[in-house]
Scaffold this motif. Structure first.
Motif, PDB file in Angstrom:
ATOM      1  N   LEU A   1       1.971  -2.065 -70.092  1.00 48.86           N
ATOM      2  CA  LEU A   1       1.009  -1.374 -69.232  1.00 48.86           C
ATOM      3  C   LEU A   1      -0.400  -1.816 -69.613  1.00 48.86           C
ATOM      4  CD1 LEU A   1       2.623   2.176 -69.469  1.00 48.86           C
ATOM      5  CD2 LEU A   1       3.054   0.427 -67.742  1.00 48.86           C
ATOM      6  N   LEU A   2      -1.195  -2.137 -68.634  1.00 46.16           N
ATOM      7  CA  LEU A   2      -2.533  -2.678 -68.862  1.00 46.16           C
ATOM      8  C   LEU A   2      -3.578  -1.778 -68.215  1.00 46.16           C
ATOM      9  CD1 LEU A   2      -1.817  -6.445 -68.074  1.00 46.16           C
ATOM     10  CD2 LEU A   2      -1.968  -5.375 -70.324  1.00 46.16           C
ATOM     11  N   GLN A   3      -4.682  -1.617 -68.897  1.00 44.54           N
ATOM     12  CA  GLN A   3      -5.837  -0.899 -68.377  1.00 44.54           C
ATOM     13  C   GLN A   3      -7.076  -1.730 -68.684  1.00 44.54           C
ATOM     14  OE1 GLN A   3      -6.241   3.217 -69.530  1.00 44.54           O
ATOM     15  NE2 GLN A   3      -8.468   3.227 -69.183  1.00 44.54           N
ATOM     16  N   VAL A   4      -7.792  -2.139 -67.654  1.00 49.62           N
ATOM     17  CA  VAL A   4      -8.982  -2.972 -67.784  1.00 49.62           C
ATOM     18  C   VAL A   4     -10.212  -2.088 -67.681  1.00 49.62           C
ATOM     19  CG1 VAL A   4     -10.185  -5.004 -66.929  1.00 49.62           C
ATOM     20  CG2 VAL A   4      -7.699  -4.858 -66.715  1.00 49.62           C
TER      21      VAL A   4
ATOM     22  N   VAL B   1      -9.595  -5.124 -72.449  1.00 51.31           N
ATOM     23  CA  VAL B   1      -8.275  -4.723 -71.940  1.00 51.31           C
ATOM     24  C   VAL B   1      -7.590  -3.869 -72.995  1.00 51.31           C
ATOM     25  CG1 VAL B   1      -6.016  -5.517 -71.136  1.00 51.31           C
ATOM     26  CG2 VAL B   1      -8.072  -6.802 -70.543  1.00 51.31           C
ATOM     27  N   GLN B   2      -6.988  -2.765 -72.554  1.00 53.60           N
ATOM     28  CA  GLN B   2      -6.119  -1.924 -73.377  1.00 53.60           C
ATOM     29  C   GLN B   2      -4.677  -2.114 -72.902  1.00 53.60           C
ATOM     30  OE1 GLN B   2      -8.182   1.859 -72.559  1.00 53.60           O
ATOM     31  NE2 GLN B   2      -8.558   2.005 -74.763  1.00 53.60           N
ATOM     32  N   TYR B   3      -3.761  -2.220 -73.852  1.00 54.81           N
ATOM     33  CA  TYR B   3      -2.357  -2.417 -73.486  1.00 54.81           C
ATOM     34  C   TYR B   3      -1.505  -1.374 -74.198  1.00 54.81           C
ATOM     35  CZ  TYR B   3      -1.538  -4.609 -78.043  1.00 54.81           C
ATOM     36  OH  TYR B   3      -1.415  -4.848 -79.386  1.00 54.81           O
ATOM     37  N   LEU B   4      -0.375  -1.039 -73.583  1.00 52.34           N
ATOM     38  CA  LEU B   4       0.605  -0.103 -74.131  1.00 52.34           C
ATOM     39  C   LEU B   4       1.990  -0.625 -73.784  1.00 52.34           C
ATOM     40  CD1 LEU B   4       1.452   2.613 -75.422  1.00 52.34           C
ATOM     41  CD2 LEU B   4       1.280   3.622 -73.121  1.00 52.34           C
TER      42      LEU B   4
ATOM     43  N   PRO C   1       5.980  -0.265 -85.453  1.00 47.73           N
ATOM     44  CA  PRO C   1       5.563  -1.291 -84.495  1.00 47.73           C
ATOM     45  C   PRO C   1       4.184  -0.981 -83.912  1.00 47.73           C
ATOM     46  CG  PRO C   1       7.087   0.224 -83.464  1.00 47.73           C
ATOM     47  CD  PRO C   1       6.954   0.675 -84.890  1.00 47.73           C
ATOM     48  N   GLN C   2       3.487  -2.021 -83.548  1.00 39.05           N
ATOM     49  CA  GLN C   2       2.187  -1.880 -82.912  1.00 39.05           C
ATOM     50  C   GLN C   2       2.410  -1.942 -81.409  1.00 39.05           C
ATOM     51  OE1 GLN C   2      -0.511  -1.239 -84.578  1.00 39.05           O
ATOM     52  NE2 GLN C   2      -1.991  -1.243 -82.910  1.00 39.05           N
ATOM     53  N   LEU C   3       2.541  -0.761 -80.777  1.00 36.79           N
ATOM     54  CA  LEU C   3       2.870  -0.687 -79.359  1.00 36.79           C
ATOM     55  C   LEU C   3       1.647  -0.506 -78.478  1.00 36.79           C
ATOM     56  CD1 LEU C   3       6.087   1.540 -79.508  1.00 36.79           C
ATOM     57  CD2 LEU C   3       5.903  -0.950 -79.481  1.00 36.79           C
ATOM     58  N   TRP C   4       0.469  -0.467 -79.028  1.00 34.50           N
ATOM     59  CA  TRP C   4      -0.744  -0.346 -78.236  1.00 34.50           C
ATOM     60  C   TRP C   4      -1.872  -1.077 -78.948  1.00 34.50           C
ATOM     61  CZ3 TRP C   4      -4.995   1.842 -80.541  1.00 34.50           C
ATOM     62  CH2 TRP C   4      -4.759   2.566 -81.708  1.00 34.50           C
TER      63      TRP C   4
ATOM     64  N   PHE D   1     -10.035 -13.683 -73.273  1.00 37.40           N
ATOM     65  CA  PHE D   1      -9.699 -12.835 -74.418  1.00 37.40           C
ATOM     66  C   PHE D   1      -8.877 -13.589 -75.471  1.00 37.40           C
ATOM     67  CE2 PHE D   1      -9.797 -10.035 -70.647  1.00 37.40           C
ATOM     68  CZ  PHE D   1     -10.891  -9.261 -70.989  1.00 37.40           C
ATOM     69  N   SER D   2      -7.752 -14.199 -75.040  1.00 41.12           N
ATOM     70  CA  SER D   2      -6.793 -14.818 -75.973  1.00 41.12           C
ATOM     71  C   SER D   2      -6.327 -13.812 -77.013  1.00 41.12           C
ATOM     72  CB  SER D   2      -7.404 -16.060 -76.641  1.00 41.12           C
ATOM     73  OG  SER D   2      -7.711 -17.047 -75.696  1.00 41.12           O
ATOM     74  N   MET D   3      -5.928 -12.642 -76.525  1.00 43.32           N
ATOM     75  CA  MET D   3      -5.494 -11.541 -77.383  1.00 43.32           C
ATOM     76  C   MET D   3      -3.999 -11.671 -77.662  1.00 43.32           C
ATOM     77  SD  MET D   3      -6.250  -8.718 -78.957  1.00 43.32           S
ATOM     78  CE  MET D   3      -5.456  -7.262 -79.608  1.00 43.32           C
ATOM     79  N   PRO D   4      -3.582 -11.886 -78.954  1.00 46.03           N
ATOM     80  CA  PRO D   4      -2.149 -12.028 -79.243  1.00 46.03           C
ATOM     81  C   PRO D   4      -1.475 -10.662 -79.387  1.00 46.03           C
ATOM     82  CG  PRO D   4      -3.415 -12.426 -81.231  1.00 46.03           C
ATOM     83  CD  PRO D   4      -4.413 -12.164 -80.135  1.00 46.03           C
ATOM     84  N   VAL D   5      -0.243 -10.592 -78.916  1.00 48.77           N
ATOM     85  CA  VAL D   5       0.573  -9.384 -79.031  1.00 48.77           C
ATOM     86  C   VAL D   5       1.974  -9.819 -79.463  1.00 48.77           C
ATOM     87  CG1 VAL D   5       1.520  -7.363 -77.869  1.00 48.77           C
ATOM     88  CG2 VAL D   5      -0.742  -8.226 -77.223  1.00 48.77           C
TER      89      VAL D   5
END
Length: 567
Positions: free
Chosen positions: A406-409, A320-323, A336-339, A365-369
């Motif tokens: 925004l998410l892109q799988v 997954v990519q996030y923005l 800041p880490q925006l993506w 995933f358990s990806m922290p943001v």
């Protein structure tokens, strides 16, 4: 006293006590009652007994065992050299005991083990099954004994009762006689005493019965029951037992009680100070105090998100990519880490209760943001008038935007083929608390040739601007995707924790504004009710008038038709 099943005290509750007196002074009073039959009309049989600390009381099973052993020793069949010191001592004591008692004890010297002590469920599910590692650990604890369960040394004592278990089907009961039960032992109380004077009881002493004050008799009071709320034990055959545990230790002198109370207060204060110190060390002093200065008047929002999993997608090796899209009126911190990207995860299939694999595929995933945002209050006040005017002109397009994710799988396989599996977006939570959302995704629809190309060589149509998955930057008016062909895809689970730091909302010093608001709202409700009643009455009047006009028209048409026939 009639109680429901949920009103009884739980037998599994453990209560910790502290004492300065010698533990040899401990006395426990057990009051137990049982019904003669299984119906509610059967009378209750009450029994009670006092137990001292480490007092050995023989039950029926131990009585028969050591009575037989004493007889064999007297007859010479068993020699004392082959006995343990405990067996020899119990064989001597059993000669002064007439019979085994229904309420008895197991002391620390006995080899008795309560199997319920090793059953430690970690969930509230009744269908919980221990893992193979947990089963092996329980077996190791049983082999080593109970004294290795904790690092601190302690002594145990059990108060046990012999109760009616299941019905013995091998014995045929005659007419007029009740069924024959198999007697079983049930632990009523487990007492664990440590060297520092701490006592753990499972369950603890029964609470004192409530007191009812009668104001008609000069404030006289009486207890609502004799013993209070009991513990309840129900066997497999349906036999019900109720019992109470009371502290029957003789009270100490007043000076000793005062000294013990002072020491207990000092101990609690030391424990409280230590807890506060540990909390301060754990929290630290890195919190930024909020400033009430007008130039720094901004709301600070700290968000911790976790991209948990993705499910419902067609391909394996998913990431997954996030923005983070930050609109106008909001500011971010330094650098800041925006993506970001998550790791590539292989798809696993869920399993049902029977252990069979489900068709639903899940990639974890358990990806922290982590994100910190500031709401610019000055900009909001400056643009408030413009936004209000924009709402009237542009409708929903003039509404104020909020930050969103925004998410892109995507998928990536061993042949270096990449595919876009879905797009989605979610508004970031701006109120304190916890949220768990399932973000539904979509993807551009592919033609038959495009599907074949994606299957063999990879590649799918992608958005040139990822903000098109949410609200594009600089959008004026409503968003329209007319003519853009898309299809539904899987979902992404996102959990969020939000902390808000900002000024307190203004509160009136008195309740005048609240009363005026309540009065105005009540008046509004009354006006609405009155207007609604008037509207209904007007509707009924119009309906009656229309019905009368229709009847008059029918009569006129009938009279006209009759005159025509007469001519």
């Amino acid at each position: 006293m009639s109680l429901e099943a949920q009103d009884y005290l739980p037998m599994s509750r453990t209560i910790r006590y502290r004492t300065e007196d010698p533990i040899q002074n401990l006395r426990i009073k057990l009051v137990m009652r049982s019904q003669e039959g299984n119906d509610t009309e059967s009378r209750w049989i009450m029994k009670e007994r006092h137990f001292a600390w480490q007092e050995k009381v023989f039950g029926p099973t131990e009585f028969d065992k050591y009575k037989t052993l004493a007889a064999e020793i007297a007859s010479g069949k068993v020699k004392k050299k082959g006995l343990t010191p405990l067996e020899e001592r119990y064989a001597q004591q059993i000669e002064h005991v007439a019979a085994g008692e229904a309420m008895f004890t197991y002391v620390d010297a006995d080899s008795f083990e309560d199997v319920t002590e090793f059953v430690s469920n970690v969930t509230t599910s009744p269908f919980e099954k221990p893992t193979p590692l947990a089963e092996r650990m329980m077996k190791v604890q049983e082999k080593r004994g109970r004294h290795t369960e904790l690092s601190e040394p302690f002594k145990m004592m059990y108060i046990v009762a012999q109760v009616k278990g299941r019905v013995d089907v091998t014995v045929r009961s005659e007419e007029g006689e009740g069924p024959t039960y198999i007697m079983q032992e049930e632990v009523l109380c487990a007492i664990r005493v440590y060297s520092d004077g701490t006592i753990d009881m499972t369950p603890g002493f029964s609470p004192k019965p409530p007191i009812k004050v009668d104001p008609m008799k000069g404030g006289a009071y009486k207890t609502t029951s004799e013993q209070g709320v009991p513990y309840r034990l129900e066997t497999e055959s349906g036999c019900v037992y109720e019992y109470w545990l009371e502290n029957a230790t003789e009270p100490a002198d007043a000076s000793e009680v005062a000294a013990a109370h002072a020491k207990e207060v000092r101990f609690q204060q030391e424990l409280f100070d230590k807890t506060q110190e540990l909390r301060r060390n754990f929290v630290g002093d890195e919190f930024e105090p909020y400033s009430d200065q007008p130039e720094l008047d901004a709301r600070k929002v700290m968000i911790n998100c976790e991209i948990v999993s993705a499910q419902g997608f067609d391909w394996d090796h998913v990431y997954v990519q996030y923005l983070i899209d930050v609109p106008e009126g909001w500011a971010t911190g330094d650098a800041p880490q925006l993506w970001g990207n998550s790791q590539v995860s292989r798809v696993r299939h869920k399993r049902d209760e029977r252990g069979k694999a489900d068709l639903e595929a899940v990639a974890n995933f358990s990806m922290p943001v982590e994100l910190t945002l500031w709401e610019c209050a000055k900009d909001e006040q400056a643009k408030g008038k413009e936004n209000r005017e924009g709402e009237g002109k542009e409708g929903k397009g003039g509404a104020r935007r909020v930050p969103c994710m925004l998410l892109q799988v995507n998928s990536y396989d061993q042949w270096d083929r990449q595919r876009v599996l879905g797009y989605g977006h979610m508004n970031l939570p701006l109120s304190p608390g916890f949220t768990d959302q399932a973000v539904m995704t979509w993807r551009p629809a592919l033609s038959q040739v495009g599907k074949m190309r994606s299957f063999f060589i990879g590649g799918t149509p992608e958005l040139r601007d990822l903000t098109f998955a949410g609200l594009p930057t600089g959008l004026q008016g409503p968003l329209s995707r007319y003519g853009f062909s898309s299809e539904s895809s899987g979902s992404v689970r996102v959990r969020s924790h939000c902390v808000v730091q900002g000024p307190k909302p203004p509160q009136p010093k008195d309740g005048r504004h609240a009363r005026e608001a309540l009065k105005s709202s009540a008046q509004a409700v009354a006006d609405a009710t009155h207007s609604g009643r008037q509207g209904r009455e007007a509707t009924l009047v119009r309906a009656r008038k229309q019905r009368d006009e229709e009847k008059m028209a029918e009569k006129r048409s009938e009279s006209h038709a009759s005159r025509t026939r007469n001519r």
